[in-house]
Design a protein around this motif. Structure first.
Motif, short mmCIF file in Angstrom:
data_model
loop_
_atom_site.label_atom_id
_atom_site.label_comp_id
_atom_site.label_asym_id
_atom_site.label_seq_id
_atom_site.Cartn_x
_atom_site.Cartn_y
_atom_site.Cartn_z
N ARG A 1 40.38 48.93 38.49
CA ARG A 1 39.84 48.63 37.16
C ARG A 1 38.40 48.16 37.25
NH1 ARG A 1 44.71 45.04 34.32
NH2 ARG A 1 46.05 46.80 33.65
N TYR A 2 38.10 47.32 38.23
CA TYR A 2 36.73 46.82 38.40
C TYR A 2 35.77 47.99 38.65
CZ TYR A 2 32.61 44.75 40.53
OH TYR A 2 31.31 44.43 40.84
N ILE B 1 35.00 39.14 43.26
CA ILE B 1 35.49 39.59 41.95
C ILE B 1 36.70 38.75 41.56
CG2 ILE B 1 36.51 41.57 40.72
CD1 ILE B 1 34.93 43.18 43.11
N LEU C 1 37.03 41.08 33.88
CA LEU C 1 36.67 40.84 35.28
C LEU C 1 35.24 40.32 35.36
CD1 LEU C 1 38.29 44.06 36.74
CD2 LEU C 1 38.92 41.73 37.41
N ARG C 2 35.01 39.42 36.28
CA ARG C 2 33.68 38.88 36.56
C ARG C 2 33.39 39.07 38.05
NH1 ARG C 2 32.06 35.43 32.07
NH2 ARG C 2 33.68 35.78 30.47
N SER C 3 32.10 39.07 38.39
CA SER C 3 31.77 39.18 39.81
C SER C 3 30.39 38.61 40.08
CB SER C 3 31.82 40.64 40.27
OG SER C 3 30.73 41.39 39.78
N TRP D 1 43.77 46.06 40.21
CA TRP D 1 42.66 45.26 39.67
C TRP D 1 41.33 45.76 40.21
CZ3 TRP D 1 42.28 42.76 35.46
CH2 TRP D 1 43.35 42.02 34.93
N GLU E 1 35.15 49.85 35.52
CA GLU E 1 34.24 49.10 34.65
C GLU E 1 32.79 49.31 35.08
OE1 GLU E 1 34.49 47.40 31.92
OE2 GLU E 1 36.35 46.25 31.79
N ARG E 2 32.55 49.27 36.38
CA ARG E 2 31.19 49.43 36.89
C ARG E 2 30.66 50.84 36.60
NH1 ARG E 2 29.41 46.44 41.30
NH2 ARG E 2 27.60 47.85 41.18
#
Length: 366
Positions: free
Chosen positions: A228-229, A20, A29-31, A225, A232-233
């Motif tokens: 937050r990820y 991530i 955020l990207r993963s 962070w 988001e998921r």
């Protein structure tokens, strides 16, 4: 469809690691995931990996200084590298699978401009900062939006609910909107190993808060962070949109902040209140610098109304929610403890905010 929670431990030692990172927006955020031969608990033992920066608004080809430091083929120019920094248990895949918080570097090993963790880590590794063991507790506010209309959940489309008052910590279908998302996030963070300390409904309907802390140093940024990820998921699964806009709805509605509670060893010891007052004086001397780093659009939130101080004025007080810095009554009574910086917006970067507070209060000379 095969369940995403399928237990792999009965059939293979291999695990899935979700890498991530923060994209070029500074907030998104990207993963992406990769298979590893077995369980890993030390970030230093994870393989470094790469990604295409041209697809995340982080293309080094856009920055001449970086461009000059890397090979000049197009493929290599856009290639950026992860450096794993923190590992968390994966609440989605479970088992031995992991979530990995990363920061990003050029092929030459230089941190990219959006890598704010790099400078934060330097501040937190300073001997004077290490000696003070800075603790943080961050109150992350956010708003849940309806997917198709980008309007807070629970609000009539194109209209407004009743005025603020009954929604803060409210209970009931007409007061609390999105609790299933909030509770799922709470449990998922605990599972992951994040030191989430609580949740509550906020003053504006459809707005919620979770708290992370106390956490020491750079780990505060890593944990926020990752929280937050995970949120988001979960909103992705629920079909809702997550907003960290500091003022998602204009008018007589509260904004969203990320109040940052802070203490050092000297503040927590006897006589700490004097240390706190000196630290607040230092923060006041750098008010403009802090405000400029505390989140985009914060001027729409810090108006002097809705439990905020005016963005252009620095103030502090005991039990004063309308001040820039609030000292709690318990701290005043004990003569030691912590204070709350109420200025950061909900979309702030915790690496920037936490390290800047430490830099100003510990490293800045009077």
């Amino acid at each position: 469809m095969v369940s995403s929670t399928l237990n792999l431990t009965d059939t293979t030692e291999k695990i899935i690691a979700e890498y991530i990172w923060i994209d070029g927006s500074g907030l998104g955020l990207r993963s992406k995931a990769r298979t590893l031969p077995g369980p890993v608990t030390d970030p230093a033992k994870l393989p470094k990996w790469n990604y295409d920066g041209s697809s995340t608004d982080q293309a080094p080809g856009d920055d001449k200084n970086i461009q000059d430091s890397v090979p000049h083929s197009i493929d290599e120019l856009y290639l950026l590298f992860f450096s794993p920094q923190a590992i968390f248990k994966d609440p989605f895949r479970r088992g031995n699978n992991i979530l990995v918080m990363c920061d990003a570097y050029t092929p030459a090993g230089e941190p990219i401009p959006t890598n704010k963790r790099f400078n934060a880590a330097k501040i937190f590794s300073d001997p004077d900062v290490l000696a003070e063991e800075p603790w943080y507790g961050i109150e992350q506010e956010y708003t849940l939006l309806q997917k198709d209309v980008k309007w807070p959940i629970g609000w009539p489309v194109g209209g407004f609910p009743g005025p603020q008052g009954p929604y803060y910590c409210g209970v009931g279908a007409d007061k609390a909107f999105g609790r299933d998302i909030v509770d799922a996030h709470y449990k998922a963070c605990l599972y992951a190993g994040i030191n989430i300390s609580g949740i509550n409904g906020e003053v504006m309907p459809g707005q919620w808060e979770f708290q992370v802390g106390p956490v020491v140093g750079i780990s505060a940024g890593d944990q926020l962070w990752m929280a937050r990820y995970i949120l988001e998921r979960i909103t992705e699964i629920a079909g809702a949109v997550l907003s960290f806009d500091p003022k998602p709805v204009q008018g007589d509605w509260n904004g969203a902040g990320a109040h940052t509670n802070y203490s050092t060893k000297s503040m927590r010891n006897d006589g700490g209140l004097d240390v706190i007052k000196k630290a607040i004086e230092k923060l006041g001397s750098r008010h403009k610098e802090h405000i400029s780093a505390y989140g985009k659009g914060n001027e729409r939130r810090l108006t002097g109304r809705h439990e905020t101080a005016d963005i252009n004025t620095f103030s502090w007080g005991v039990a004063n929610r309308g001040a820039s810095i609030r000292v709690g009554r318990d701290t005043e009574k004990a003569g030691k403890g912590y204070f709350e910086d109420r200025r950061p917006a909900s979309n702030m970067d915790p690496y920037i905010v936490t390290s800047m507070i430490a830099e100003t209060t510990i490293l800045l000379k009077p």
